[in-house]
Scaffold this motif. Sequence first.
Motif, PDB file in Angstrom:
ATOM      1  N   ILE A  24     -91.987  73.510 -26.598  1.00 22.80           N
ATOM      2  CA  ILE A  24     -92.966  72.428 -26.750  1.00 22.80           C
ATOM      3  C   ILE A  24     -94.303  72.958 -27.216  1.00 22.80           C
ATOM      4  CG2 ILE A  24     -94.260  70.661 -25.464  1.00 22.80           C
ATOM      5  CD1 ILE A  24     -91.813  70.446 -23.618  1.00 22.80           C
ATOM      6  N   GLY A  25     -94.669  74.165 -26.782  1.00 26.18           N
ATOM      7  CA  GLY A  25     -95.980  74.673 -27.161  1.00 26.18           C
ATOM      8  C   GLY A  25     -96.089  76.173 -27.015  1.00 26.18           C
ATOM      9  N   LEU A  26     -97.027  76.749 -27.768  1.00 24.57           N
ATOM     10  CA  LEU A  26     -97.393  78.158 -27.664  1.00 24.57           C
ATOM     11  C   LEU A  26     -98.908  78.228 -27.649  1.00 24.57           C
ATOM     12  CD1 LEU A  26     -96.608  81.197 -27.697  1.00 24.57           C
ATOM     13  CD2 LEU A  26     -96.767  81.075 -30.201  1.00 24.57           C
ATOM     14  N   VAL A  27     -99.456  78.831 -26.608  1.00 24.34           N
ATOM     15  CA  VAL A  27    -100.908  78.897 -26.437  1.00 24.34           C
ATOM     16  C   VAL A  27    -101.325  80.358 -26.345  1.00 24.34           C
ATOM     17  CG1 VAL A  27    -102.879  78.202 -25.039  1.00 24.34           C
ATOM     18  CG2 VAL A  27    -100.876  76.703 -25.194  1.00 24.34           C
ATOM     19  N   ILE A  50     -94.620  76.996 -23.510  1.00 20.34           N
ATOM     20  CA  ILE A  50     -94.280  75.752 -22.817  1.00 20.34           C
ATOM     21  C   ILE A  50     -92.978  75.235 -23.403  1.00 20.34           C
ATOM     22  CG2 ILE A  50     -95.043  73.440 -22.186  1.00 20.34           C
ATOM     23  CD1 ILE A  50     -97.610  75.927 -23.441  1.00 20.34           C
ATOM     24  N   VAL A  51     -92.021  74.978 -22.525  1.00 24.64           N
ATOM     25  CA  VAL A  51     -90.674  74.621 -22.971  1.00 24.64           C
ATOM     26  C   VAL A  51     -90.198  73.368 -22.247  1.00 24.64           C
ATOM     27  CG1 VAL A  51     -90.118  77.025 -23.510  1.00 24.64           C
ATOM     28  CG2 VAL A  51     -89.591  76.118 -21.224  1.00 24.64           C
ATOM     29  N   GLN A  52     -89.079  72.834 -22.702  1.00 26.67           N
ATOM     30  CA  GLN A  52     -88.512  71.647 -22.078  1.00 26.67           C
ATOM     31  C   GLN A  52     -88.138  71.945 -20.622  1.00 26.67           C
ATOM     32  OE1 GLN A  52     -85.198  70.532 -24.535  1.00 26.67           O
ATOM     33  NE2 GLN A  52     -86.471  69.736 -26.183  1.00 26.67           N
ATOM     34  N   SER A  53     -88.360  70.959 -19.770  1.00 25.95           N
ATOM     35  CA  SER A  53     -88.047  71.112 -18.357  1.00 25.95           C
ATOM     36  C   SER A  53     -86.567  71.442 -18.176  1.00 25.95           C
ATOM     37  CB  SER A  53     -88.400  69.824 -17.615  1.00 25.95           C
ATOM     38  OG  SER A  53     -88.178  69.972 -16.240  1.00 25.95           O
ATOM     39  N   GLY A  54     -86.310  72.430 -17.330  1.00 27.76           N
ATOM     40  CA  GLY A  54     -84.946  72.870 -17.083  1.00 27.76           C
ATOM     41  C   GLY A  54     -84.539  74.087 -17.887  1.00 27.76           C
ATOM     42  N   THR A  55     -85.334  74.436 -18.908  1.00 24.80           N
ATOM     43  CA  THR A  55     -84.979  75.593 -19.742  1.00 24.80           C
ATOM     44  C   THR A  55     -85.896  76.791 -19.493  1.00 24.80           C
ATOM     45  OG1 THR A  55     -86.400  74.988 -21.633  1.00 24.80           O
ATOM     46  CG2 THR A  55     -84.191  74.018 -21.538  1.00 24.80           C
ATOM     47  N   GLN A  56     -86.927  76.619 -18.686  1.00 25.28           N
ATOM     48  CA  GLN A  56     -87.923  77.685 -18.583  1.00 25.28           C
ATOM     49  C   GLN A  56     -87.344  78.990 -18.044  1.00 25.28           C
ATOM     50  OE1 GLN A  56     -87.918  74.632 -17.157  1.00 25.28           O
ATOM     51  NE2 GLN A  56     -89.452  74.481 -15.520  1.00 25.28           N
ATOM     52  N   GLY A 118     -96.163  68.347 -27.856  1.00 25.56           N
ATOM     53  CA  GLY A 118     -96.304  67.439 -26.723  1.00 25.56           C
ATOM     54  C   GLY A 118     -97.774  67.313 -26.398  1.00 25.56           C
ATOM     55  N   ASP A 119     -98.091  67.129 -25.125  1.00 25.63           N
ATOM     56  CA  ASP A 119     -99.481  66.972 -24.704  1.00 25.63           C
ATOM     57  C   ASP A 119    -100.062  68.311 -24.262  1.00 25.63           C
ATOM     58  OD1 ASP A 119    -101.892  65.702 -24.138  1.00 25.63           O
ATOM     59  OD2 ASP A 119    -101.309  65.297 -22.058  1.00 25.63           O
ATOM     60  N   ILE A 123    -103.323  69.008 -21.598  1.00 22.53           N
ATOM     61  CA  ILE A 123    -103.202  69.792 -20.370  1.00 22.53           C
ATOM     62  C   ILE A 123    -104.121  71.000 -20.407  1.00 22.53           C
ATOM     63  CG2 ILE A 123    -101.623  71.095 -18.901  1.00 22.53           C
ATOM     64  CD1 ILE A 123     -99.351  69.329 -19.980  1.00 22.53           C
ATOM     65  N   MET A 124    -104.204  71.684 -21.544  1.00 18.32           N
ATOM     66  CA  MET A 124    -105.060  72.863 -21.649  1.00 18.32           C
ATOM     67  C   MET A 124    -106.527  72.485 -21.443  1.00 18.32           C
ATOM     68  SD  MET A 124    -103.151  75.487 -21.894  1.00 18.32           S
ATOM     69  CE  MET A 124    -104.531  76.627 -22.115  1.00 18.32           C
ATOM     70  N   THR A 125    -106.917  71.326 -21.921  1.00 20.69           N
ATOM     71  CA  THR A 125    -108.294  70.879 -21.691  1.00 20.69           C
ATOM     72  C   THR A 125    -108.564  70.726 -20.198  1.00 20.69           C
ATOM     73  OG1 THR A 125    -108.367  69.722 -23.823  1.00 20.69           O
ATOM     74  CG2 THR A 125    -109.959  69.035 -22.138  1.00 20.69           C
TER      75      THR A 125
END
Length: 258
Positions: A24-27, A50-56, A118-119, A123-125
């Motif tokens: 979902i994201g790379l920060v 940041i990845v899909q729930s269940g795959t982390q 995604g968002d 969230i980072m803010t």
Amino acid sequence: MNLTDYRNFTHTLLHHVQADPRVIGLVALGSMAEQNRTPDDWSDHDFFLIVQSGTQELFRQDLSWLPYTERIIMTIRETEHGLKVMYDIPHLIEFAVFDANELHGAKANDYHILLNRGDVDGIMTQISVRAPKPAYHPQRDLLMVLVLLYVGAGRYARGEKLSAHMFIKHHLIHHLIPLLMYATPADTSQLDDLDPFRRFEQVYPQVATALNQALALPIMPCAKGILALVESLSGMPTIAYPTEVVQIVRQYLDACDT
């Protein structure tokens, strides 16, 4: 790692995770974010994935999504979410893998969102830290420095030299540096919001030089050098300087240094 290789690593990492629909994201964090500073030869790569729930947990266990996996020589599971990975280049990366809900529990200061499906931005803010000027406790810190010098010197005299090093060159520093920061006016904007000891030398060059010189000495000369730094604060009007305590500690250091 030079700047060109550093940025190539970043681009390769982004390319790898972009190809995975579960991401979902790379920060990018810290130096990798390249917000207030450019990475130097000693910079690590620090990031959130940041990845899909269940795959982390899959991403924490199977590191095939990382660049240059054939060069990896060590991995450490540091926390529930985070790992450190060392390459033989040599290079170190530090990262944490979250789903969106877990990301709410993280903290960051400098960051740059490289991928957002995604968002992640919202969230980072919310979690980004811009700490206010720290609340100092100079009287307590001053007394703690003196008592830790006393304890450390006693351990040294008893022959417990490793413990003496811990008290004088580690435990004590966590009180001495805030005390010196309080006593030395400076623009602290360059300090790390999450770790004010970072870049201390840039903000307080004279104080840092004196402290580093003391810390480079054997344990008892180091203790006396730190006490000299404390004695330089005797004229501060906002601190009740404990003259008698300082004298007793100096006498004790002399007695232990035999």
